[in-house]
Scaffold this active site. Sequence first.
Site, short mmCIF file in Angstrom:
data_model
loop_
_atom_site.label_atom_id
_atom_site.label_comp_id
_atom_site.label_asym_id
_atom_site.label_seq_id
_atom_site.Cartn_x
_atom_site.Cartn_y
_atom_site.Cartn_z
N CYS A 83 40.45 33.53 36.90
CA CYS A 83 39.13 34.47 36.64
C CYS A 83 39.44 35.09 35.21
O CYS A 83 38.12 34.69 34.47
CB CYS A 83 38.18 35.77 37.79
N HIS B 42 29.58 34.83 39.36
CA HIS B 42 31.02 34.49 38.68
C HIS B 42 31.50 33.27 39.15
O HIS B 42 32.22 32.98 39.54
CB HIS B 42 31.96 35.95 39.38
#
Lengths: 329, 145, 391
Positions: free
Chosen positions: C86, C335
């Site tokens: 991420c 995200h």
Amino acid sequence: MVGLAAYGCYFPAARLTAAETERVWGSPIADLDSKPVAAADEDALTLAAAAAATIDGDAALGSMSLASTTLPYRRRVQIGVLARALRSGGDSLFTTEHTTSARAGTEALAVQLLAVRASGRSGMVVAADVASPTGDAHRAAVLGAGAVALLVAEDGAVATFEASAHHVAEDPGLDFVPAGESALQDVQVSGYTQEALGAAVRGAVEPLLHRLGRTPSDYRFLVLGTMPGRLLDAAARGCGFTREQSRPVWAFPSTGDLGAAGALTNLALALDTAEPGDRILLVGYGAGSGADALSFTAGESAGRGAVARALAGGRPVDALTYLRMTGRI
Amino acid sequence: MGAHVSVPMYRRTLAARVGLEGRRCDRCSAVSFPPRGACGQCRGRSLTPVRLSGVGTLQAWTYITAAGAPPEFAAQVRRDGGYHVGLVALQEGPRVAGQLVDVSDPEIGQPVRAVVRRLYEEEGVVRYGFKFAPHMGEQLPAEGV
Amino acid sequence: MGVAVVAAGQTRFGDHPTSGVKELFGAAVDDLLADAGTAVDLDRIDAAFVGSLSCGQGMQLGNFAPALLDDAGLPPVSALHVENACASGGFAVQQAVQAVASGQYRCVLAAGVEKMRDVSGDKGRYWLGISGDTEYERLAGLTFAGVFALIASRLLHDGAVTREDLARVSVKNHRHAALNPKAHLRRRLTVEDVLAAPVVAAPLGAFDCCPTSDGAACVLVTDSSIAAEFTDRPVEVAGWGSASDSLALHSRADFTRLDAARRAADAAYAMAGVGPDGLDVVEVHDCFTVAELVAYAELGLSSIAEAGARLRAGEFDLGGRLPVNTSGGLKAKGHPIGATGVGQIAELFGQLRGDIAQPERQVPGAEVGLAYNMGGSGASAVVTILRRAAD
């Protein structure tokens, strides 16, 4: 003297009770008060590992035998995961797997008694069965789940082994699974079923009593399998034993049918209640048919309450949960 | 590669997953579990296999619902519903994550012990491994070497 | 040698059913070109770094960065796919900054892109968590929601935070996202909404978790000496730092801390010559509500013990002492894994230039901003400090 040095049991925590069975299906199942139900992450091997773990670690096993009619695979060696869990197998562990009938438990025990006598090293017997979601509903209703482990050693502090006798016959159509199928089948002729059972049990018990020069009254307990009470009583009566010798060592009401683990679980119950010097006659029967009869004398270390302890603390589940857990809905 | 644990990869971890084999640092004696290439304390790379007791204390827990479960665990969720996962501090020192079985209301600080259960089945192969059950204080196998 | 951010662009984060990674990447480039405050000649790009986890199936995995440059009509320069879960986007930015700082390149594109909404729920859940410890945490049945739930469980047990504190992070970030047209989830929430949401991994519910989003973002990084050729208001990259940690929570000395974030922040603060008190606006990696509370501690914005009270007092709200996640954060802006860290830089670029189109979202007079992007449950972390260039 060769015999049993330790023993222990394991039962899954979830329980289907007679009251719940009656509430949902309208009538209770004869003789069954409650039965353990395996969780989704349990199978015969994990049950076996849990029972084996109750026995104090003895890394120096020379042999191990596994008995189960419900192993996760039909073909492959499967006792390895058990050896791993027991941290055994590094130096020449002789293993056998017994899988074709409810007699598997006593087959495994007989093999270990031979192995220990031959090698002088300790051996372990682990028997486990878990209700299979396949098969006819009537039969599935009595199937429980549980496992029992016995440590066989040259010094049988729990019980010493005296002698055994064995019987084999050809009785087709009883409690079988054809190759390539998974559901249990049976011709469902009750008189035939009872007669075949009685003949096989007699076929093993009578020669053993004869060889030892004993009569049924020399025994405190006759240990049979986790079969329904009607069959249990008939089998005991058929070889001259009484209900008082077989019913107290019959786990069925609180475990259901444990298949290959049935007779050895009942043996554990007998060891839990026996006084030193009590004689115990163990009979394993497998439909088809075969029977093993083994004679033991209880030692000083018997009476440990292993079955009661393993059954304690169950968690009742409702019928829907039971059906979901066994994969039927 | 994703999250797939191949059969050979699973096999390489069996001693740890089913046999609870960790590694003790030859330099500082700290125990690592799950086994790692270097000591978690001093980063020493000379390590010796050690068998762990499987007994420990619950340090944190969560309850995973169907919405939070990886798809490998869908079959388990279908049969048994959601499941608890805990972080357990083993008595030999290291900490490890594992599912909690036979608990309805876990408490941080409660003693637990390792049991062998099915993790999941993939490619027709059942993956077995440790989970943790409440530790009632029954007699335990002695700690190996 | 000074490094500056001179342009930024990003797509809306969220569902883009008609766009693949190439279209998303192209749209972010278009957005960068559309900025009236900059004059960008794409042919001046010397190199590119593209962050992406490359989630799911049905996309180019090998030679990912060259494929994107080619499709978008960018010059055929050195292009590298950067993957740190991420934090892929944040590390792509850092690679671009270092490439310029090294003197080898003068104008480098840092981009991030992720296409997450093409896959079924099961496949999506399969991919979520592949950056955790796959051999043990994953085989315990944990995805990242479960891992962060373990952290939250312990913090709640220790009384360090309350369940309502966790909820307030979500409420704040949704409130910010409601003002941001680029955000994925623009619905305002109340604390009660968050507490009533279905449980995903107790104690975390659906509204404690960030969504999976499609999206892309890009920033152009240049040598400060040529920044004026692109814009009259460049933003200086004042400091940066990055660090690693054990993937599995169970391997960390204190599993409630995100130590890589602290070490990355320490390096960035030292390089920039500022501390937490010198910040005006902050973007933090709030994949789960609890992650933002822990981030306050690692970045030195607040102790864990005081985080709840400060949040309640509105310190981290727009209009508060130090606004955090003015974009809506991962929680509500969304995200799209590889794009997230680059999107944080794009947000700060807008804030520090005073360019945020929605007046109520602009932090007035912001001069210094910090972005913190984390990989997985904290195995990688990258912190970037930006400063409005002196007039």
